[in-house]
Write an enzyme that holds these catalytic residues in place. Sequence first.
Site, PDB file in Angstrom:
ATOM      1  CD  GLU A 248     -10.154   0.142  -1.894  1.00 10.92           C
ATOM      2  OE1 GLU A 248     -10.310   1.344  -1.587  1.00 10.92           O
ATOM      3  OE2 GLU A 248     -10.562  -0.345  -2.948  1.00 10.92           O
ATOM      4  CB  CYS A 282     -12.763   3.210   4.843  1.00  8.36           C
ATOM      5  SG  CYS A 282     -13.848   2.116   3.929  1.00  8.36           S
TER       6      CYS A 282
HETATM    7  P1  NAD Z   1      -3.747  -0.517  10.131  1.00  9.12           P
HETATM    8  O1  NAD Z   1      -3.035   0.033   8.958  1.00  9.12           O
HETATM    9  O2  NAD Z   1      -3.229  -0.191  11.478  1.00  9.12           O
HETATM   10  O3  NAD Z   1      -3.775  -2.115  10.058  1.00  9.12           O
HETATM   11  C1  NAD Z   1      -4.315  -2.804   8.962  1.00  9.12           C
HETATM   12  C2  NAD Z   1      -3.664  -4.168   8.828  1.00  9.12           C
HETATM   13  O4  NAD Z   1      -2.300  -4.038   8.438  1.00  9.12           O
HETATM   14  C3  NAD Z   1      -3.657  -4.983  10.110  1.00  9.12           C
HETATM   15  O5  NAD Z   1      -3.992  -6.315   9.787  1.00  9.12           O
HETATM   16  C4  NAD Z   1      -2.216  -4.871  10.574  1.00  9.12           C
HETATM   17  O6  NAD Z   1      -1.779  -5.941  11.371  1.00  9.12           O
HETATM   18  C5  NAD Z   1      -1.489  -4.897   9.257  1.00  9.12           C
HETATM   19  N1  NAD Z   1      -0.124  -4.345   9.282  1.00  9.12           N
HETATM   20  C6  NAD Z   1       0.446  -3.552  10.214  1.00  9.12           C
HETATM   21  N2  NAD Z   1       1.702  -3.204   9.856  1.00  9.12           N
HETATM   22  C7  NAD Z   1       1.931  -3.799   8.657  1.00  9.12           C
HETATM   23  C8  NAD Z   1       3.034  -3.803   7.754  1.00  9.12           C
HETATM   24  N3  NAD Z   1       4.144  -3.112   7.995  1.00  9.12           N
HETATM   25  N4  NAD Z   1       2.915  -4.499   6.615  1.00  9.12           N
HETATM   26  C9  NAD Z   1       1.771  -5.178   6.334  1.00  9.12           C
HETATM   27  N5  NAD Z   1       0.698  -5.208   7.154  1.00  9.12           N
HETATM   28  C10 NAD Z   1       0.778  -4.522   8.302  1.00  9.12           C
HETATM   29  O7  NAD Z   1      -5.258  -0.073   9.958  1.00  9.12           O
HETATM   30  P2  NAD Z   1      -6.473  -0.236  10.984  1.00  9.12           P
HETATM   31  O8  NAD Z   1      -6.251   0.717  12.121  1.00  9.12           O
HETATM   32  O9  NAD Z   1      -6.697  -1.661  11.273  1.00  9.12           O
HETATM   33  O10 NAD Z   1      -7.702   0.280  10.097  1.00  9.12           O
HETATM   34  C11 NAD Z   1      -8.207   1.589  10.163  1.00  9.12           C
HETATM   35  C12 NAD Z   1      -7.829   2.347   8.921  1.00  9.12           C
HETATM   36  O11 NAD Z   1      -8.237   1.609   7.768  1.00  9.12           O
HETATM   37  C13 NAD Z   1      -8.551   3.666   8.800  1.00  9.12           C
HETATM   38  O12 NAD Z   1      -7.657   4.659   8.351  1.00  9.12           O
HETATM   39  C14 NAD Z   1      -9.601   3.418   7.730  1.00  9.12           C
HETATM   40  O13 NAD Z   1     -10.045   4.556   7.045  1.00  9.12           O
HETATM   41  C15 NAD Z   1      -8.924   2.446   6.860  1.00  9.12           C
HETATM   42  N6  NAD Z   1      -9.912   1.673   6.096  1.00  9.12           N
HETATM   43  C16 NAD Z   1      -9.996   1.875   4.760  1.00  9.12           C
HETATM   44  C17 NAD Z   1     -10.944   1.194   4.016  1.00  9.12           C
HETATM   45  C18 NAD Z   1     -11.078   1.402   2.537  1.00  9.12           C
HETATM   46  O14 NAD Z   1     -11.767   0.627   1.883  1.00  9.12           O
HETATM   47  N7  NAD Z   1     -10.447   2.408   1.976  1.00  9.12           N
HETATM   48  C19 NAD Z   1     -11.781   0.287   4.648  1.00  9.12           C
HETATM   49  C20 NAD Z   1     -11.657   0.090   6.018  1.00  9.12           C
HETATM   50  C21 NAD Z   1     -10.695   0.799   6.731  1.00  9.12           C
END
Ligand code: NAD
Length: 474
Positions: A248, A282
């Site tokens: 997502e 999101c």
């Molecule tokens: P992010 O991708 O920076 O981080 C998300 C998670 O991934 C964190 O827990 C982080 O520690 C972890 N992570 C970081 N590097 C990783 C790797 N290499 N492998 C595995 N995990 C790793 O996202 P964010 O800034 O926390 O969230 C904001 C983004 O999320 C926005 O783009 C938003 O639109 C999206 N979002 C989408 C939905 C949806 O349902 N589609 C819902 C909420 C947020």
Amino acid sequence: MPEVKSVDEVLLARVQADPATGRAIPDAATGETIGYAPEQAIVEVDVAVAAAKAAQREWDELGHAVRSKLLHAAADAVDANAEALARLLSREQGKPLDGPNARFEVGACVTWLRSAATTVLEPQVLIDSDTDHAVLTYRALGVVAAIGPWNWPLMIAIWQIAPALRMGNTVVVKPSEYTPLSVLALVDVLNEVLPPGVLVPVVSSDREVGARLAAHPDIDKVMFTGSTATGRRIVEASSANLARLTLELGGNDAGIVLPDADPKAIAEDLFWGAFINTGQTCAALKRLYVHESIHDEVIDALAGVVRRMPMGCGLDPGNVLGPLQNAAQFDIVARLVEDAEARGGRVVVGGEPAPELGANFFRATIIADLTDGVALVDQEQFGPVLPVVRYTDVEDAIASANGLDAGLGASVWSSDRVAARAVAARLRAGTVWINSHGTLHPEVPFGGVKKSGYGLEFGVEGLKSVAEPRIVSG
Ligand code: NAD
């Protein structure tokens, strides 16, 4: 006099680390330290996955009826701790207690837990003739990694955890480095009723920890919600462990207001579509296309709603808008607004930080007179800013809505539901809402298309996504 602690401080004391070794976590509104998160090392990922793997068989063998009962008990436990969780979430994430915010998010955790407890994934008889018989059934995959973002940290964790547990998987949870304490508290509350090893948290600010979890050879499925960039890394990691993925990712949802919409009637729903969680959602409305015939009226009505929505510290009653969760996100929003103004955008309301409220606050903003191609329209702002684009021909609005890589949600606004549905059918997004934006239901599947990810969550489809299909034929 003994010190009287608030309910959230009592809950926090159950999970927080020693200040000498933990990482200070700031209050998103005030910047004051609210507690200390444990900093786990990469090797502890292996320990967590091993614990979840060891517990999985027994959990699976409990069967659906027992697991369902335990998920209801987990929902009761969240309910019993709802105010403490909401207050901690409000301080750490920034969202106010009131409005569709912190208390609402904890309530959604209860709703989605109960939905996962009651939804049934029935075996599907595919062929049943005199000569042939084939049945499709579903069983647990094994160990699921639940990796989450900072915007709706509790609700999204539950979206990942609850169906996975229901199907007999065990789960390792990795919260965002920005919101570890509230997720740890939620896990602690759930673990009041779950057997040991079934739900194991891993907490770290080191993004390599998330990477190790996603790539771990004993992870069978990754439920990931976060940015598209991280999603790509998880896809790469899955080439080694062949973990199943639900991704997502980010969105840049368009809304199209048709000429027959009633500006006053839709203004408040447009507002919440765009500004829920102070825009850090999101599937929020992130660019609005309005027909020229009602453009000015829509802007006026929307700006009127924006002006009467209180912004401030989450714990202060009455506020419904809060800060950006972190300074990096504040900078993204401020930069996009500055650029939009430089490129001809007209600030109708807001348009600037609100330093008197705190460093991460940016006023709720509407910017008109923009076109496609401006970064605020083309990129995900993830903050309390809505760009408005005027259109003349609905074909152009449909082309614009479909013109970006993102495809999470979209919406059409009209007094004529049939006309709205005809436009909706032409929009390429996982969900298209009519006269609302972002409303979710635990039984209605939710997921993105294009670069917004793949896989569905919620309801029967959500259970399938954390299960292994098995066909018995003959
Ligand atoms: P992010 O991708 O920076 O981080 C998300 C998670 O991934 C964190 O827990 C982080 O520690 C972890 N992570 C970081 N590097 C990783 C790797 N290499 N492998 C595995 N995990 C790793 O996202 P964010 O800034 O926390 O969230 C904001 C983004 O999320 C926005 O783009 C938003 O639109 C999206 N979002 C989408 C939905 C949806 O349902 N589609 C819902 C909420 C947020």
